[in-house]
Design an enzyme around this catalytic site. Structure first.
Site, PDB file in Angstrom:
ATOM      1  N   CYS A  60      12.715 -64.971  -4.115  1.00 58.40           N
ATOM      2  CA  CYS A  60      13.569 -65.736  -5.026  1.00 58.40           C
ATOM      3  C   CYS A  60      15.028 -65.309  -4.875  1.00 58.40           C
ATOM      4  O   CYS A  60      15.905 -65.920  -5.452  1.00 58.40           O
ATOM      5  CB  CYS A  60      13.106 -65.549  -6.457  1.00 58.40           C
ATOM      6  SG  CYS A  60      13.264 -63.860  -6.990  1.00 58.40           S
ATOM      7  N   SER A  62       7.449 -70.611 -10.157  1.00 59.48           N
ATOM      8  CA  SER A  62       8.367 -71.728  -9.903  1.00 59.48           C
ATOM      9  C   SER A  62       8.964 -72.224 -11.226  1.00 59.48           C
ATOM     10  O   SER A  62       8.387 -72.026 -12.298  1.00 59.48           O
ATOM     11  CB  SER A  62       7.604 -72.859  -9.223  1.00 59.48           C
ATOM     12  OG  SER A  62       6.547 -73.277 -10.074  1.00 59.48           O
TER      13      SER A  62
HETATM   14  P1  NAD Z   1       3.795 -70.937  -9.167  1.00 63.94           P
HETATM   15  O1  NAD Z   1       4.706 -71.371 -10.251  1.00 63.94           O
HETATM   16  O2  NAD Z   1       3.061 -71.982  -8.410  1.00 63.94           O
HETATM   17  O3  NAD Z   1       2.669 -69.953  -9.747  1.00 63.94           O
HETATM   18  C1  NAD Z   1       3.004 -68.854 -10.546  1.00 63.94           C
HETATM   19  C2  NAD Z   1       1.836 -68.566 -11.485  1.00 63.94           C
HETATM   20  O4  NAD Z   1       1.607 -69.701 -12.315  1.00 63.94           O
HETATM   21  C3  NAD Z   1       0.538 -68.275 -10.752  1.00 63.94           C
HETATM   22  O5  NAD Z   1      -0.104 -67.171 -11.360  1.00 63.94           O
HETATM   23  C4  NAD Z   1      -0.269 -69.573 -10.916  1.00 63.94           C
HETATM   24  O6  NAD Z   1      -1.649 -69.346 -11.020  1.00 63.94           O
HETATM   25  C5  NAD Z   1       0.257 -70.132 -12.217  1.00 63.94           C
HETATM   26  N1  NAD Z   1       0.257 -71.606 -12.244  1.00 63.94           N
HETATM   27  C6  NAD Z   1       0.354 -72.441 -11.176  1.00 63.94           C
HETATM   28  N2  NAD Z   1       0.344 -73.726 -11.608  1.00 63.94           N
HETATM   29  C7  NAD Z   1       0.248 -73.695 -12.945  1.00 63.94           C
HETATM   30  C8  NAD Z   1       0.188 -74.711 -13.958  1.00 63.94           C
HETATM   31  N3  NAD Z   1       0.244 -76.001 -13.656  1.00 63.94           N
HETATM   32  N4  NAD Z   1       0.106 -74.307 -15.251  1.00 63.94           N
HETATM   33  C9  NAD Z   1       0.067 -73.015 -15.561  1.00 63.94           C
HETATM   34  N5  NAD Z   1       0.100 -72.005 -14.641  1.00 63.94           N
HETATM   35  C10 NAD Z   1       0.190 -72.352 -13.354  1.00 63.94           C
HETATM   36  O7  NAD Z   1       4.657 -69.997  -8.190  1.00 63.94           O
HETATM   37  P2  NAD Z   1       4.224 -69.385  -6.798  1.00 63.94           P
HETATM   38  O8  NAD Z   1       4.173 -70.488  -5.795  1.00 63.94           O
HETATM   39  O9  NAD Z   1       3.061 -68.491  -6.951  1.00 63.94           O
HETATM   40  O10 NAD Z   1       5.488 -68.437  -6.488  1.00 63.94           O
HETATM   41  C11 NAD Z   1       6.656 -68.897  -5.867  1.00 63.94           C
HETATM   42  C12 NAD Z   1       7.702 -69.254  -6.890  1.00 63.94           C
HETATM   43  O11 NAD Z   1       8.003 -68.118  -7.693  1.00 63.94           O
HETATM   44  C13 NAD Z   1       9.030 -69.647  -6.239  1.00 63.94           C
HETATM   45  O12 NAD Z   1       9.541 -70.748  -6.946  1.00 63.94           O
HETATM   46  C14 NAD Z   1       9.905 -68.421  -6.442  1.00 63.94           C
HETATM   47  O13 NAD Z   1      11.298 -68.668  -6.476  1.00 63.94           O
HETATM   48  C15 NAD Z   1       9.413 -67.948  -7.774  1.00 63.94           C
HETATM   49  N6  NAD Z   1       9.751 -66.550  -7.997  1.00 63.94           N
HETATM   50  C16 NAD Z   1      10.779 -66.299  -8.843  1.00 63.94           C
HETATM   51  C17 NAD Z   1      11.180 -65.004  -9.062  1.00 63.94           C
HETATM   52  C18 NAD Z   1      12.337 -64.721  -9.965  1.00 63.94           C
HETATM   53  O14 NAD Z   1      12.626 -63.560 -10.173  1.00 63.94           O
HETATM   54  N7  NAD Z   1      13.024 -65.694 -10.522  1.00 63.94           N
HETATM   55  C19 NAD Z   1      10.521 -63.944  -8.420  1.00 63.94           C
HETATM   56  C20 NAD Z   1       9.447 -64.242  -7.581  1.00 63.94           C
HETATM   57  C21 NAD Z   1       9.070 -65.562  -7.372  1.00 63.94           C
END
Ligand code: NAD
Length: 486
Positions: free
Chosen positions: A283, A228
């Site tokens: 995404c 995210s």
């Molecule tokens: P997320 O940001 O919640 O988590 C992603 C990673 O970050 C995970 O491995 C998680 O353990 C870690 N994380 C979570 N909270 C954290 C924190 N406070 N500090 C540090 N690390 C932390 O995302 P998600 O819910 O797993 O995935 C969905 C999101 O990913 C959506 O927003 C989607 O759009 C995005 N996404 C983007 C792309 C792109 O190409 N731009 C591709 C796939 C997914």
């Protein structure tokens, strides 16, 4: 229907680590049942993984690239052989349909195939820059690098980084999403089976804490992140403030601009597929449709198409109860503010899977650009229709988004399509395409708050991210000296 899996473990120096960590459950979103557990690793685990990767780096980076990629030729064959098993695992841990899960593994295979072609893409450059003096440029690996992944593609997103970074000579630590960590253990096993030396690829599981340790660890040279926008920013700032190279991909809010001259059937099926594929948890999913002028007939057809999408059949679950509640909350709030719910996916229940996290396809018309559902990432099978009077107003709505992953236009007019290609503020543009993912060798990456850092994460652009250039100037003959430049 779900089978239980072995407990997820860290993978360091070619071995799965013993348990002894605090763990959290891994829940199958299709039916809400626990299928495994995942360790929450700490600094000691990361130190061990970095140490293992650093030791492996010396010999791995010295192997010629044409030999290094042989591992990925073998790995590709292993993926192909195990496609069905891997797809079933992705289906169960993520909740997407078997068809979508199969497509995900096929995409991992394509990404691996690209890595096999890296030797053809990275020959250096050489030029006689003055008499008898040559300059040459080579792409050299960075060292130990890390890749942090989200939940929505448990197999494919790790493959955005693993094959390229490793084929280019780096050693990697993968931190999978704690919501879908099982696939990464299979990736580790299969890379080992393909002959990847111990320590070149390691998996360290966990949540926020381990991500922070990765950003701070002095032994890690580069960090890629996909997730995210909120967390992408945190990771980008923390990793770069520790002087690491960082590429952090964030969330999205993708607009489809639909003109009255669009092909009705093609547009309707594309819009419906884009918003509902992987239950909207892509995404690149269409999240907002901007209808220009009178597009009522096309909207009727979109509703017809949405009506054919059935949870539990050709629509998977969303990842968690919290995600279901968030998505349904956006729909309810928009309705309260005057939007019209044409197809309502709230309260979806699948017979026999009553504890699964399902949201049906949802089409909402007359959404206003300032509503939360129009501006924020919903990440569910929902399309918000915003009405615009003309193309410039539609562009202005698209441009006002903080995000910039994808934007598409549906029209039969080359001029209108060209205008949107030029004016849309997004990194990946589609013309009559609902999910405009650039396939290899083209690179994947958005603009604005959808990506932080230079380079894209796949394709040719990723080569720049995972390497540094060495510039060498040579002179062999003393008589070559002509002026101060030689
Ligand atoms: P997320 O940001 O919640 O988590 C992603 C990673 O970050 C995970 O491995 C998680 O353990 C870690 N994380 C979570 N909270 C954290 C924190 N406070 N500090 C540090 N690390 C932390 O995302 P998600 O819910 O797993 O995935 C969905 C999101 O990913 C959506 O927003 C989607 O759009 C995005 N996404 C983007 C792309 C792109 O190409 N731009 C591709 C796939 C997914």
């Amino acid at each position: 229907m779900t089978s239980a899996f072995k407990d997820v473990k860290n993978f360091i120096s070619g071995k799965f680590s013993k348990n002894g960590h605090e763990t959290i459950p891994v829940i199958c979103p299709l039916n809400g049942e626990k299928i495994s557990s995942v360790p929450l690793s700490g600094k000691r685990d990361l130190d061990e993984a970095v140490d293992s990767a650093s030791k492996a780096y010396g010999s791995w980076s010295n192997i010629p690239v044409k030999e290094r990629v042989q591992v990925f030729y073998r790995y590709k064959t292993i993926l192909e052989k195990n496609l069905k098993e891997l797809a079933e695992l992705t289906h169960i841990e993520n909740g997407k349909t078997m068809e979508e899960a199969t497509a995900e593994i096929e995409k991992s295979i394509e990404l691996t195939e690209f890595a096999c072609s890296i030797p053809q893409l990275i020959p250096g450059e050489v030029l006689e820059v003055s008499a008898g003096v040559e300059c040459r440029i080579e792409h050299k690996p960075l060292g130990v690098v890390a890749s942090i992944a989200p939940f929505n593609f448990p197999h494919m997103v790790p493959h955005w980084t693993i094959p390229n970074a490793i084929a280019l000579g780096n050693c990697m630590i993968l931190k999978p999403s704690e919501q879908v960590p099982i696939s990464s253990n299979r990736i580790a096993e299969m890379l080992k089976e393909a002959g990847l030396p111990d320590g070149v690829f390691n998996v360290v599981n966990g949540d926020r804490k381990i991500v922070e340790e990765i950003c701070d660890h002095p032994g890690i040279r580069a960090v890629s992140f996909v997730g995210s926008t909120k967390i992408a920013k945190i990771v980008y700032i923390r990793a770069t403030s520790n002087l690491k190279r960082c590429l952090a991909l964030g969330g999205a809010k993708n607009h489809l601009i639909v003109l009255p001259d669009a092909h009705p059937e093609m547009t309707a099926s594309n819009v419906a597929a884009s918003m509902s594929g992987c239950a909207g948890q892509r995404c690149m999913a269409a999240s907002a449709m901007v209808g220009v002028g009178n597009v009522d007939d096309i909207i009727n057809k979109i509703c017809e198409e949405a009506g054919k999408i059935i949870p539990g059949k050709n629509l998977g679950s969303v990842i968690s109860k919290a995600a279901k509640e968030r998505i349904e909350g956006y729909i309810t709030d928009a309705e309260k503010q005057g939007a019209k719910v044409l197809i309502d996916g709230r309260n979806a229940v699948v017979k026999g899977m009553e504890n699964g996290f399902y949201v049906g396809p949802t089409v909402i018309d007359f959404v206003k650009p300032d509503m939360a559902i129009a501006k924020e990432e919903v990440f569910g099978p929902v399309i918000s229709i915003i009405r615009a009077n003309d193309l410039d107003e539609a562009i202005q709505i698209e441009n006002s988004s903080e995000y910039g992953n994808a934007a598409s236009v549906f029209t039969q007019s080359g001029g209108a399509a060209r205008y949107v290609m030029e004016k849309a503020s997004a990194g990946m543009i589609g013309v009559n395409i609902g999910v405009p993912v650039p396939r290899e060798p083209f690179s994947f990456g958005g603009w604005n708050e959808s990506k932080f850092g230079v380079c894209d994460i796949t394709g040719k652009s990723s080569i720049e991210f995972w390497t540094q250039q060495k510039k060498t100037t040579t002179k062999w003959n003393p008589e070559a000296r002509k002026n101060w430049m030689s």
